[in-house]
Scaffold this active site. Structure first.
Site, PDB file in Angstrom:
ATOM      1  N   GLU A  56       1.132  -0.988  -0.154  1.00 59.16           N
ATOM      2  CA  GLU A  56       0.156   0.384  -0.361  1.00 59.16           C
ATOM      3  C   GLU A  56       1.010   1.317   0.481  1.00 59.16           C
ATOM      4  O   GLU A  56       0.591   2.476   0.683  1.00 59.16           O
ATOM      5  CB  GLU A  56      -0.771   0.016   1.133  1.00 59.16           C
ATOM      6  CG  GLU A  56      -1.555  -0.752   1.458  1.00 59.16           C
ATOM      7  CD  GLU A  56      -2.674  -1.218   2.274  1.00 59.16           C
ATOM      8  OE1 GLU A  56      -4.106  -0.924   2.195  1.00 59.16           O
ATOM      9  OE2 GLU A  56      -2.107  -0.838   3.836  1.00 59.16           O
TER      10      GLU A  56
HETATM   11  C1  TNX Z   1      -5.132  -4.181   4.302  1.00 55.09           C
HETATM   12  S1  TNX Z   1      -2.666  -6.487   4.208  1.00 55.09           S
HETATM   13  C2  TNX Z   1      -3.433  -3.468   4.940  1.00 55.09           C
HETATM   14  C3  TNX Z   1      -3.163  -3.038   6.387  1.00 55.09           C
HETATM   15  C4  TNX Z   1      -4.386  -3.637   7.543  1.00 55.09           C
HETATM   16  C5  TNX Z   1      -5.580  -4.403   6.705  1.00 55.09           C
HETATM   17  C6  TNX Z   1      -6.758  -4.172   7.865  1.00 55.09           C
HETATM   18  C7  TNX Z   1      -2.005  -5.152   4.240  1.00 55.09           C
HETATM   19  C8  TNX Z   1      -0.826  -5.521   3.537  1.00 55.09           C
HETATM   20  N1  TNX Z   1      -2.394  -4.281   4.106  1.00 55.09           N
HETATM   21  O1  TNX Z   1      -2.734  -1.900   6.240  1.00 55.09           O
HETATM   22  O2  TNX Z   1      -3.811  -2.865   8.562  1.00 55.09           O
HETATM   23  O3  TNX Z   1      -5.708  -3.848   4.847  1.00 55.09           O
HETATM   24  O4  TNX Z   1      -7.777  -5.253   7.353  1.00 55.09           O
END
Ligand code: TNX
Length: 495
Positions: free
Chosen positions: A310
């Site tokens: 992300e």
């Molecule tokens: C996505 S999964 C994220 C996390 C969040 C999560 C909540 C991932 C690699 N990144 O930063 O906490 O969703 O479900």
């Protein structure tokens, strides 16, 4: 109860025989070699607890008498993989065989599920001296795991968990034969591990959490203690420092990690994607090298997780160059790099591992080049998702995940271009935006963590939802005796 309906995960094969073996306070435990000491000691303590006395005695003895519980390792091996085992319960004794200490430990976890649930409870009433405590039905068990990676992830960054809370989770993981504990040690809301060369990370970056609580961090001694505690239960700790995004806690602790040289304020919200290291500055890589070196030196396991998810503020080529440079830092400290699936398009070393989390995408591209994959698909394996619309805690962006949804899928079928051979195993992440303490953790993890444990351990052809839900329901008394705050999912026939 049929012993076969007591077990999660389901073993490869259980054949019932006539008769049984009585366990009494006089039962003795022998190991033929040091290999099985951990398993034997665990069993001796477990039975001792039920007796309200010190653990039973464990002896090393190459030719043990009959009427005993005996751990053996057969020359030439038993042919059930590194973690497999056999258990033979006969009227004249119990024989356990494995090729590894882990196999002996898993055999004991199986035996434990066949013993009375009340034995889990510290204040159980002891029977009279010499009295039969329980009789195990005679049977032959043969078992081996489908996947070598059976993981659980705790996000101690969004909400901090104490050392004792993490150890509690380790204990519960061991009951269902999980073997990897991935600790998400840094994110926007908190930095949770002491780094001696950059001390503000923990003291400042660790000083808060989501909703503004006091946060916290592990000293290096405490981290080493967690690693050792997990290793005693055959669980490898996988440390994650999420980067280049999810780094606000570090950016708040050291101004020079920001491109504009200005430290960011601490963050206690739950947005994602806004933070990133200054990937063009050399100090960033000096910093990463120090962090990886210190953590790697406390981590006997071969893995280092760099996050990589992300990142919304970098261009794709900046992101790829960053990941590749960090990959060589991780390698220079003797570890294999793991990253969330956004790293799949970068140039990965053959030893690097992709953790697949985004439904509707596939890391096929990396697999085609030889990468191995851990499956943590968010709409199946994310145990921070709600069970149902009305679940008081948890998120629902990926899906609402009832127990059947967490159980009823085949890892080999879930991502195009990711066949069985490319899959190391499965892992259940528990993100903690809405999870403040171990009681919340237990509520979201149980029963779904046990479902994921079976997805990782048991063969696909042996896994049927209607059979699983009965075996799961039979865990209720044991989980209750252990004090687990589990969700009484309405679709499970809880005993
Ligand atoms: C996505 S999964 C994220 C996390 C969040 C999560 C909540 C991932 C690699 N990144 O930063 O906490 O969703 O479900």
């Amino acid at each position: 109860m049929d012993p076969r309906s007591a077990l999660v995960p389901r073993p490869v094969d259980v054949e019932l025989r006539a008769g049984g073996f009585p366990i009494t306070s006089d039962t003795v435990i022998y190991t033929e070699s040091d290999l099985s000491t951990a398993g034997a000691t665990f069993l001796a303590r477990h039975i001792g607890q039920a007796l309200g006395q010190a653990p039973l005695k464990v002896d090393v003895n190459a030719s043990p008498p009959s009427g005993a519980i005996v751990f053996r390792s057969r020359p030439g091996g038993i042919g059930l993989g590194g973690e497999g085992y056999t258990i033979s319960v006969r009227p004249d004794g119990i024989a356990i065989a494995s090729d590894s200490a882990a196999g002996a430990f898993y055999a004991v976890q199986t035996l434990r599920q066949l013993l009375p649930a009340a034995w889990e409870y510290e204040a159980v009433r002891p029977p009279g001296p010499g009295a039969a405590m329980t009789t195990l039905r005679a049977m032959e068990i043969r078992d081996q795991t489908r996947f070598g990676w059976r993981g659980a992830m705790l996000d101690v960054a969004r909400h901090f968990l104490s050392v004792d809370e993490v150890k509690r989770y380790v204990d519960l993981m061991a009951l269902h034969k999980l073997n990897r504990l991935h600790l998400h040690l840094a994110d926007d809301q908190g930095w949770r591990i002491e780094i001696k060369s950059w001390p503000n990370l923990a003291t400042h970056g660790g000083s808060t959490e989501v909703d503004g609580g006091p946060g916290g961090f592990y000293t290096q001694d405490q981290y080493v203690d967690i690693v050792r505690y997990a290793a005693d239960r055959f669980i490898t700790v996988v440390p994650e420092i999420d980067m280049p995004g999810h780094t606000n806690a570090a950016l708040a602790s050291y101004a020079e990690l920001n491109c504009d040289g200005v430290a960011r304020p601490l963050y206690t919200g739950t947005e994602v994607g806004f933070s990133a290291f200054c990937v063009e500055k050399d100090v960033t890589y000096k910093f990463i090298d120090d962090v990886v070196r210190e953590l790697a030196s406390m981590t006997p396991g071969p893995y280092f997780h760099i996050g990589g998810d992300e990142v919304k503020t970098l261009k794709p080529d900046q992101y790829a160059a960053f990941v590749e440079r960090v990959q060589s830092i991780v390698q220079s400290h003797g570890k294999q790099m793991i990253g969330w699936d956004e790293i799949a398009p970068t140039k990965l070393l053959p030893t690097s591992i992709v953790q697949h989390w985004r439904p509707k995408t596939t890391p096929a591209e990396a697999v085609a080049k030889g990468a191995k994959v851990i499956l943590s698909i968010a709409d199946r394996a994310y145990i921070d998702m709600k069970y149902a619309a009305g679940t008081p805690i948890g998120l629902s962006w990926a899906a609402v995940i009832d127990v059947k949804r967490s159980y009823d899928w085949d890892p080999a079928e879930v991502a195009a271009g990711v066949p069985e051979e490319a899959i190391l195993g499965v892992e259940a992440p528990l993100w903690s935006e809405t999870v403040a303490n171990i009681r919340d953790v237990e509520f979201l993890a149980f029963p779904r963590l046990a479902a994921i444990a079976e997805v990782g351990w048991s063969r696909q052809e042996d896994r049927k939802w209607n059979d699983f839900r009965v075996r799961l329901g039979n865990q209720g008394p044991r989980w209750t005796a252990l004090g687990i705050n589990f969700y009484r999912a309405p679709e499970i026939p809880w005993r």
